[in-house]
Design an enzyme around this catalytic site. Structure first.
Site, PDB file in Angstrom:
ATOM      1  N   GLY A 241      -4.164 -33.688  23.582  1.00 45.13           N
ATOM      2  CA  GLY A 241      -3.000 -33.303  24.367  1.00 45.13           C
ATOM      3  C   GLY A 241      -2.994 -34.037  25.685  1.00 45.13           C
ATOM      4  O   GLY A 241      -3.424 -35.177  25.745  1.00 45.13           O
ATOM      5  N   SER A 242      -2.513 -33.387  26.754  1.00 45.29           N
ATOM      6  CA  SER A 242      -2.410 -34.093  28.031  1.00 45.29           C
ATOM      7  C   SER A 242      -2.053 -33.115  29.142  1.00 45.29           C
ATOM      8  O   SER A 242      -1.661 -31.982  28.898  1.00 45.29           O
ATOM      9  CB  SER A 242      -1.320 -35.175  27.966  1.00 45.29           C
ATOM     10  OG  SER A 242      -1.499 -36.021  26.870  1.00 45.29           O
ATOM     11  N   ASN A 243      -2.176 -33.612  30.374  1.00 40.61           N
ATOM     12  CA  ASN A 243      -1.646 -32.953  31.560  1.00 40.61           C
ATOM     13  C   ASN A 243      -0.639 -33.875  32.232  1.00 40.61           C
ATOM     14  O   ASN A 243      -0.789 -35.104  32.185  1.00 40.61           O
ATOM     15  CB  ASN A 243      -2.744 -32.674  32.588  1.00 40.61           C
ATOM     16  CG  ASN A 243      -3.857 -31.790  32.075  1.00 40.61           C
ATOM     17  OD1 ASN A 243      -3.625 -30.857  31.323  1.00 40.61           O
ATOM     18  ND2 ASN A 243      -5.085 -32.084  32.489  1.00 40.61           N
ATOM     19  N   ASN A 519       0.413 -28.798  27.770  1.00 39.79           N
ATOM     20  CA  ASN A 519       0.443 -28.566  26.329  1.00 39.79           C
ATOM     21  C   ASN A 519       0.790 -27.157  25.905  1.00 39.79           C
ATOM     22  O   ASN A 519       0.756 -26.851  24.706  1.00 39.79           O
ATOM     23  CB  ASN A 519      -0.854 -29.009  25.627  1.00 39.79           C
ATOM     24  CG  ASN A 519      -1.128 -30.478  25.819  1.00 39.79           C
ATOM     25  OD1 ASN A 519      -2.192 -30.859  26.283  1.00 39.79           O
ATOM     26  ND2 ASN A 519      -0.160 -31.322  25.503  1.00 39.79           N
ATOM     27  N   ARG A 548      -6.198 -23.926  30.784  1.00 43.15           N
ATOM     28  CA  ARG A 548      -5.911 -25.252  31.376  1.00 43.15           C
ATOM     29  C   ARG A 548      -4.525 -25.264  32.026  1.00 43.15           C
ATOM     30  O   ARG A 548      -4.353 -25.829  33.113  1.00 43.15           O
ATOM     31  CB  ARG A 548      -6.031 -26.341  30.308  1.00 43.15           C
ATOM     32  CG  ARG A 548      -5.636 -27.731  30.809  1.00 43.15           C
ATOM     33  CD  ARG A 548      -6.197 -28.825  29.917  1.00 43.15           C
ATOM     34  NE  ARG A 548      -5.808 -28.710  28.537  1.00 43.15           N
ATOM     35  CZ  ARG A 548      -4.717 -29.277  27.999  1.00 43.15           C
ATOM     36  NH1 ARG A 548      -3.899 -29.990  28.754  1.00 43.15           N
ATOM     37  NH2 ARG A 548      -4.447 -29.135  26.719  1.00 43.15           N
TER      38      ARG A 548
END
Length: 794
Positions: A241-243, A519, A548
């Site tokens: 995934g990612s930020n 995400n 997160r």
């Protein structure tokens, strides 16, 4: 060989979650001729700057692709050769049937034979032709140039040039030139990353029973399904995934917008990022990251716009349950009429133990919706004489993805960027945030290719028996009734393809404050401006956010209120670059003190008392010099295995306060007993594994290259780390007034997979030292930082 160790043995403790050996594997590929007209000619200049980032200048798009194809082959020839072999479905011919098809990728690591059948079936010549013919002349020119540049480097290697480079593939028979179709196969495979490519073995193994065989399962739902919701995510697991943060003018020190991109992506294999800058004067000037084998930038910036991606929660496929005709499991009933499944016989050449080749054949089937799929491994009925399952994939029908990305590469403003997004609705499986020069706004968008299955369909169209069970276990994913065409996907007046949502029914948000995504769904892109009212297949609303996500929003909120210990109360390029690598652990900030109060009594064994003391002194970060982070990780991983979920907390989730809840440790006897047992087990496992309780994190968590360990900070998102071990390409971009675009970047896995390259680990070392790289963009900046330059042409 490059490795990425997942949790297992010590990795189950989360101690060595990223264990990168920066080396080369055995890779393969076979060749083909040319499937496009001979080019008039290509030429490009490739200038490399710090960390080997290539800056490619050409007179036309073909030349830009040519330079890109050559440069990436120079850095990653064997990985690319392996990938082209995979996507052509020829791995078994060279490596046998059983070896895993990839060290790490969006399509997993299936056995070679299963991968071969999948790609020969799903990404077949007809599919490739459909996608290729749908591309504009500009995109086709870029594709052809990339192919020619790659082939030039292959030919040079085979002529004996570049001595010592790419030793794992340079003398292999499967290293040959490729075709435009090979490149398109790679792109189609990438398009399917969150859908069909997530089910390689299930599609490749879907076979009807022998006619007349005894049916072992009925149409009713089984008592218990073995369905893990994570299995339906891209990559089949949590962590891919990612930020991203995008700040509008109200939230920055300069009054100009600011963007942070932070993919958690693949360190190894074909799906890793490659950093590149391509310039065609008057046509294109784009810098950023391309997923390897893609000739255009997937995440980047020019002098007017910058954007970032995170993996979206929207589902890109649906399952259909088919009712089969009596006596023939290859025929099914729809609207009262019998239909035949389309049969495709595929023969694969398979290398035997003695080196000879033998054919392996399989007949695979499609319904009107798409490929048949075998879900028996999840407790669902297998393909029997009564029912079977099939998959419809929005991105097998979405030929606009690459046009969408390429148009973004050329966008001239944030408004232009947003208009392109709505024009194509072609992005296959990611959220987008973006900013623009002289624009006060930040954009969040999940305007993407999504199956048009509104919630209003579900009451009537979930498959009888199983449909309600599946959607309860995997919220948002419908198992639809395939017996009625009335349950086909809908089409809106503004849909860009049949069966897709139009942009008017997909979420987006402009804000002069900030937008973010870690995400979770679109719902809390900005907690002060929640997005609501969208259909469940796109994402959830009013639900507990991951740790997160909560950490990410907490970092922003503390920055904008000036409570993070840094100067001021607004975002800047400098403080965001600091904040996003600070390795704070949100689970520890929430619960550590209460956990220690629960487990650290005078009667605890001495070794646990020692662990308690270390954790009490730990600063709740995963910095390389942190002492105690690994104890908390070992404890938290075991705690998650108990699946206490909301029972763990004293204060329940409150949708009106979703960033701060749930909170506090439950005082129930069952939870307290579980906490004590888990803590004892975690400490004992560390001791048994000979991992010192007082170890620094950087001594047990690291990248590896031959003869050297590169300490790694950060941890897993499930612990509440925002600084995640899978960080790959990163950028912080802004547009200073009267100055060119300013971008600071990382590529944590470095540019090259060839151990003999000078750019095999240099960027990794910079990332480990937190030395952000201001990547040159203008002609003067490139010339000032240039370390090499070549001109190529043919």
């Amino acid at each position: 060989m490059q490795q990425y160790m997942q949790r297992g043995s010590l990795a189950q403790l989360g101690l060595i979650s990223t264990f990168l050996v920066l080396g080369a594997c055995k890779f393969g590929g076979s060749g083909g001729g040319s499937d496009s007209p001979p080019p008039a000619g290509y030429k490009a200049t490739i200038e490399r700057t710090t960390y080997g980032v290539p800056h490619i200048t050409a007179d036309n798009l073909g030349g830009a692709g040519y330079g890109h194809g050559y440069a990436i082959a120079e850095d990653n020839l064997c990985v690319l050769a392996d990938a082209f072999l995979t996507f052509r479905g020829e791995r078994s011919q060279y490596f046998g049937p059983d070896e895993p098809a990839s060290p790490m990728s969006t399509f997993g690591s299936p056995p070679n034979l299963e991968a071969d059948f999948f790609f020969r079936f799903v990404v077949d010549d007809q599919q490739v032709s459909k996608f290729k013919n749908a591309q504009s002349d500009d995109v086709r020119e870029l594709l052809r140039g990339f192919t020619a540049g790659y082939n030039r480097y292959v030919n040079e290697i085979q002529d004996g040039q570049h001595a010592g480079r790419h030793t794992d593939c340079r003398n292999q028979e499967w290293l040959t030139s490729v075709t435009e179709d090979d490149l398109m196969r790679r792109l189609v495979g990438l398009n399917l990353a969150a859908s069909s490519a997530n089910w390689v073995e299930e599609i490749a193994s879907a076979q009807p029973p022998a006619i007349g065989a005894t049916t072992l399962r009925s149409r009713s739902a089984p008592r218990e399904l073995d369905i893990d919701p994570e299995r339906f995510k891209l990559g089949r697991k949590n962590g891919i995934g990612s930020n991203t943060f995008a700040f509008g003018s109200d939230a920055t020190e300069t009054g100009e917008s600011l963007l942070f991109a932070n993919p958690h992506w693949y360190h190894l294999g074909i799906d890793r990022f490659y950093q590149v800058h391509m310039t065609v004067p008057g046509k294109l000037d784009i810098s950023g990251a391309a997923i390897m084998g893609s000739p255009m930038i997937q995440m980047g910036f020019n002098d007017d716009i910058a954007w970032a991606h995170t993996v979206s929660t929207a589902y890109r496929f649906t399952l259909y349950q088919l009712q089969l005709a009596n006596g023939d499991p290859t025929r099914y009933i729809q609207d009262g009429q019998e239909k035949s499944l389309e049969a495709t016989e595929i023969t694969i050449q398979v290398k035997q133990d003695d080196g000879s080749l033998a054919p392996a054949s399989r007949t695979l089937y499609r319904s009107v919706y798409g490929p048949m799929i075998n879900l028996a491994g999840m407790g669902l009925p297998g393909w029997n004489e009564q029912i079977a399952f099939t998959l419809r994939d929005i991105n097998l029908e979405n030929t606009r993805s690459f046009e969408n990305f390429f148009a973004w590469n050329q966008a001239e403003s944030l408004s232009d960027f947003y208009d392109i997004t709505r024009q194509y609705v072609g992005i296959p499986w990611v959220n987008t945030t973006a900013i623009g020069r002289d624009d006060e706004r930040a954009l969040y968008s999940d305007i993407t290719a999504v199956p048009n299955v509104p919630d209003s369909m579900l009451a009537d169209c979930l498959a009888p028996g199983l449909g309600p069970v599946v959607i309860q276990l995997v919220p948002g994913l419908p198992l639809l009734d395939g017996t009625r065409s009335a349950c086909d996907w809908r089409t809106d007046p503004d849909s860009k393809q049949p069966g897709a949502f139009g942009p008017g029914k997909l979420p987006s948000l402009f804000s002069t404050d900030y937008v973010a995504n870690m995400n979770d769904s679109y719902w809390l892109s900005n907690p002060e401006q929640p997005l609501t009212g969208f259909d469940g297949i796109i994402g959830r609303e009013n639900y507990p956010q991951t740790l997160r996500t909560r950490m990410g929003h907490t970092l922003v909120r503390e920055r904008l209120t000036g409570t993070d210990g840094l100067n001021g109360h607004q975002a800047s390029s400098e403080n965001i670059r600091d904040i996003v690598l600070n390795s704070r652990v949100y689970s520890a900030e929430l619960l550590k003190d209460e956990v220690l109060a629960s487990v650290c009594d005078a009667g605890a064994p001495d070794i646990e008392q020692q662990a308690c003391q270390i954790l009490g002194n730990w600063n709740n970060t995963g910095e390389v010099d942190a002492v105690g982070a690994h104890i908390w990780t070992a404890f938290w991983v075991k705690l998650q295995d108990l699946e206490l979920d909301m029972d763990l907390y004293a204060t329940p989730f409150d949708a009106a306060d979703p960033i701060n809840t749930p909170a506090g440790l439950s005082t129930s006897g069952a939870v307290q007993d579980a906490i004590r047992g888990v803590f004892s087990d975690a400490v004992a496992e560390l001791v048994e594994a000979d991992i010192p309780l007082n170890a620094k994190l950087g001594d047990i968590q690291f990248f590896l290259k031959p003869g050297e360990q590169i300490s790694q900070y950060g941890g897993e998102g499930e612990e509440g780390y925002f600084t995640v071990l899978r960080n790959t390409y990163m950028h912080v971009v802004d547009f200073p007034e009267d100055e060119p675009v300013r971008a600071y970047t990382f590529l944590s896995n470095s540019q090259s997979t060839d151990p003999t390259s000078p750019h095999y680990a240099d960027y990794t070392e910079a990332y480990a030292a937190k030395n952000w790289h201001r990547v040159p963009f203008t002609r003067a900046q490139i010339e000032a930082e240039r370390i090499s330059s070549i001109d190529i042409s043919e």
